[in-house]
Enzyme design. Structure first.
Site, PDB file in Angstrom:
ATOM      1  N   SER A   1      -3.846  -5.463  -0.234  1.00  0.00           N
ATOM      2  CA  SER A   1      -2.459  -5.227  -0.643  1.00  0.00           C
ATOM      3  C   SER A   1      -2.398  -5.136  -2.154  1.00  0.00           C
ATOM      4  O   SER A   1      -3.236  -5.708  -2.866  1.00  0.00           O
ATOM      5  CB  SER A   1      -1.567  -6.377  -0.161  1.00  0.00           C
TER       6      SER A   1
ATOM      7  N   TYR B   1       0.817 -15.470   1.253  1.00  0.00           N
ATOM      8  CA  TYR B   1       0.409 -14.097   1.569  1.00  0.00           C
ATOM      9  C   TYR B   1      -0.428 -13.502   0.447  1.00  0.00           C
ATOM     10  O   TYR B   1      -1.520 -12.973   0.666  1.00  0.00           O
ATOM     11  CB  TYR B   1       1.655 -13.249   1.815  1.00  0.00           C
TER      12      TYR B   1
END
Length: 678
Positions: free
Chosen positions: A555, A568
């Site tokens: 990401s 996350y």
């Protein structure tokens, strides 16, 4: 509007081809003669409709028929130069085509056109080939069928065989068909119904005779220690052996595999005569063109250790390659096509099962089905007589036939990822599904791994079913579940080349709201999960020796610090560094490891639809439905990132164009300056 004769032919073909007792996949051909209107003259013209080259009877459509003018085809008899030049006649079929002609005419076209019957069926039933390959097949034919079926000695398919059968039909008006030595059956009739009835009568009569008169143990007595292992044990052993077996089958070029532990195979390998019979090879041309002239058979009992079996398989492979090279050298001449590879297509492991290989999953599966046919043929022939396949020279003449080589050269060019076997985690939705779809579209076969088995299976069916994709359950945070998922992939497709670590979840919480349980859950699924998948997959990749790719869907958050997502983003940073670490470690095995850093992908995302989207929208003070547009507006390109954009990057990273790239992270974020890699 479809001609009624053609409609009847298609219906008959589909019925015959749908039942494996009648013929093997893509084996045999059917035909019909009739009249149609010539659009040029307006007059009626007599035509032959015959299944074209490479088609399958069970799924035959009108587009799969070759259509020829019967008068022109039969006129070829007057220009036939003799059996030594019969291959030249195939080119003549093109000058007999009616209109655009439909599918390419097969080598068996002469058989159908020259036999004086309105309808002809040429089939490869196990029961018929059992008689055709028996040492006393001619005598058995008379005993079983009387004068209704005539024996035809082995002759390679072609124009002369068509002339031979036409003569037999003319001289034996009482006959409804014939047994083709070493090959199969041909039947005929004046109506479509009569031809089908005659074909089925020959097939069923042969099967009934074999069942009634076969000796009790056609494969000899049971071999002590060679019986089938319990189901779970043999599948575990098959999975453990699969990387070595794929390496063996792929020494010349990568192959896709198929595994079966069918009772027919296990019974064959559990009896004393299987080494002799396997060495003799298959007989019907359709069989050995797909299975090679003979299989590689492990000469060890079922309880041999995995490590001992692997070592012995490697020794046997070396001997197999030398033997195949010698076979080629014995029979090749100056005009023979080059050797196509010396690796086995069929590998048999006593107590475990059969491993079959081909250029794609369907080819591998069908090769296995053909060897099952061959075992049934051997059982029938040995039960009544002695199995006596066509001789080695004749096998070579077909395997390296110029016409067969021409057929291979007409095959479409392989897709970029042909023969590659992929496992994609979290593939039932969003980015994972898009990546899996792209891999399948580019020629790979894919295991759709997901926590939700039902959804994974639905996606696999959507992508084309088990010859393209299989759905498997995978909790990537569970080491045993990961091992099971890798084993399922190996058993489904024969190996593993490409792994995509995509499974994930996200909890949008601030530091103070994030619990230890939240932290552990986030890291268990993505950091630990991708580690477990990579570790387990790497073992198979290394053992295969074919290189491979491991791809991480990380990401932009792995390098960009944003609010309210500490768990996350931290685990994404973990994944990002795994890419670098594994690239450095696995490079010596030609395994490339790369990553992709997407921005928020909202459309189709399981993560966003499960609460993450609502939380992120709340953080940014917008409506959830506007989240994709919001993300787009903060990028340099002002474009929303879609699952397909990530899939495009995934394909680029695993394609041959980036064969020299490893340890790279590719941003797919439409330009987020704060996430630029430095």
């Amino acid at each position: 509007m479809t001609n009624p004769t053609v409609a009847d032919l298609i219906t008959r073909s589909n019925r015959l081809g749908a039942d494996p007792k009648n013929t093997n996949y893509a084996g045999g051909n059917t035909s019909a003669k009739g009249v149609d209107t010539d659009p040029v003259t307006g007059e009626e013209v007599e035509l032959l409709w015959v299944k074209g080259s490479g088609g399958d009877l069970g799924t035959l459509k009108e587009t799969g028929l070759a259509t020829l003018r019967l008068d022109r085809m039969r006129a070829m008899v007057g220009t036939y130069p003799g059996v030594e030049r019969e291959d030249e006649m195939v080119a003549g079929f093109d000058y007999c085509l009616h209109g655009k002609g439909g599918a390419a005419p097969s080598i068996d076209t002469a058989m159908h056109g020259l036999v004086d019957a309105a309808h002809v069926d040429h089939l490869h039933p196990d029961s018929g080939i059992a008689i055709a390959t028996a040492a006393d097949g001619e005598e058995l034919t008379r005993t079983i069928f009387g004068e209704k079926v005539v024996w035809v000695p082995w002759r390679r398919p072609g124009f002369q065989l068509g002339l031979d059968i036409a003569e037999i039909k003319e001289k034996n008006p009482q006959a409804i068909g014939c047994i083709l030595g070493g090959h199969g059956i041909t039947a005929w009739g004046e109506t479509s119904e009569e031809s089908e009835k005659n074909s089925l009568w020959i097939i069923d009569t042969a099967a009934e005779y074999v069942e009634k008169h076969s000796r009790p143990e056609p494969f000899g007595p049971a071999l002590d220690g060679y019986g089938a292992l319990p189901s779970a044990e043999r599948r575990a052993k098959a999975a453990a052996l699969m990387p070595t077996i794929r390496a063996i089958a792929s020494a010349d070029r990568p192959q896709v595999g198929h595994f079966t532990d069918d009772d027919v195979v296990l019974d064959f390998l559990g009896h004393a005569e299987h080494p002799r019979l396997a060495e003799m090879g298959t007989s019907c041309p359709d069989h050995f063109l797909r299975t090679k002239v003979k299989p590689l058979v492990l000469d060890m009992p079922a309880d041999a250790s995995v490590e001992d079996a692997k070592a012995r398989l490697l020794e046997l492979h070396e001997a197999y390659r030398a033997d195949y090279q010698a076979y080629y050298d014995r029979h090749a001449d100056a005009d023979s096509p080059a050797i196509r590879g010396a690796d086995p297509a069929i590998i048999l492991i006593p107590g475990v099962g059969m491993f079959s290989f081909g250029k794609d999953k369907q080819t591998a599966r069908v090769a296995g089905e053909f060897y099952l046919n061959a075992i049934n043929v051997m059982r029938g022939a040995e039960g009544l007589s002695t199995y006596a396949p066509i001789d080695e020279r004749e096998k070579f003449r077909i395997e390296y036939w110029a016409l067969e080589e021409a057929k291979l050269q007409r095959m479409p060019k392989p897709k970029p990822l042909a023969t590659r076997i992929a496992l994609v985690t979290g593939a039932a939705s969003g980015i994972g599904k898009a990546i899996a779809a792209r891999l399948v579209a580019e020629g790979a076969v894919v295991a759709i791994a997901d926590l939700n088995l039902e959804k994974a299976q639905e996606v696999a069916a959507e992508f084309g079913g088990p010859d393209k994709a299989v759905g498997i359950a995978a909790d990537v945070s569970d080491e045993n579940a990961v091992q099971a998922a890798i084993e399922e992939t190996l058993l489904a497709f024969g190996g593993l080349d490409l792994v995509v670590n995509n499974a994930g979840l996200s909890l949008s919480k601030s530091l103070l709201e994030t619990t230890a349980r939240d932290w552990d859950l986030q890291h268990d699924v993505m950091a630990k999960g991708s580690f477990l998948v990579s570790k387990t997959a790497a073992k198979a990749l290394i053992e295969q020796g074919l290189g491979g790719d491991i791809l991480y869907i990380s990401s932009k958050n792995s390098v960009f610090a944003g609010p309210n997502n500490i768990a996350y983003s931290a685990t994404k940073a973990d994944q990002a560094h795994q890419v670098r670490l594994l690239a450095a470690e696995l490079g010596e095995h030609q395994i490339r490891v790369n990553g992709i850093n997407p921005d928020g992908v909202v459309q189709g995302s399981g993560i966003f639809s499960s609460g993450w989207g609502a939380n992120r929208a709340k953080t940014y003070g917008i409506e959830e439905k506007d989240l994709g547009r919001f993300y787009a507006q903060r990028t340099i390109l002002k474009r929303e990132v879609l699952p397909e954009n990530v899939a495009n990057a995934a394909f680029a990273l695993v394609s041959s164009d980036l064969s020299h790239t490893t340890g790279l992270h590719v941003p797919v974020d439409a330009g987020v300056a704060a996430a630029f890699l430095r």
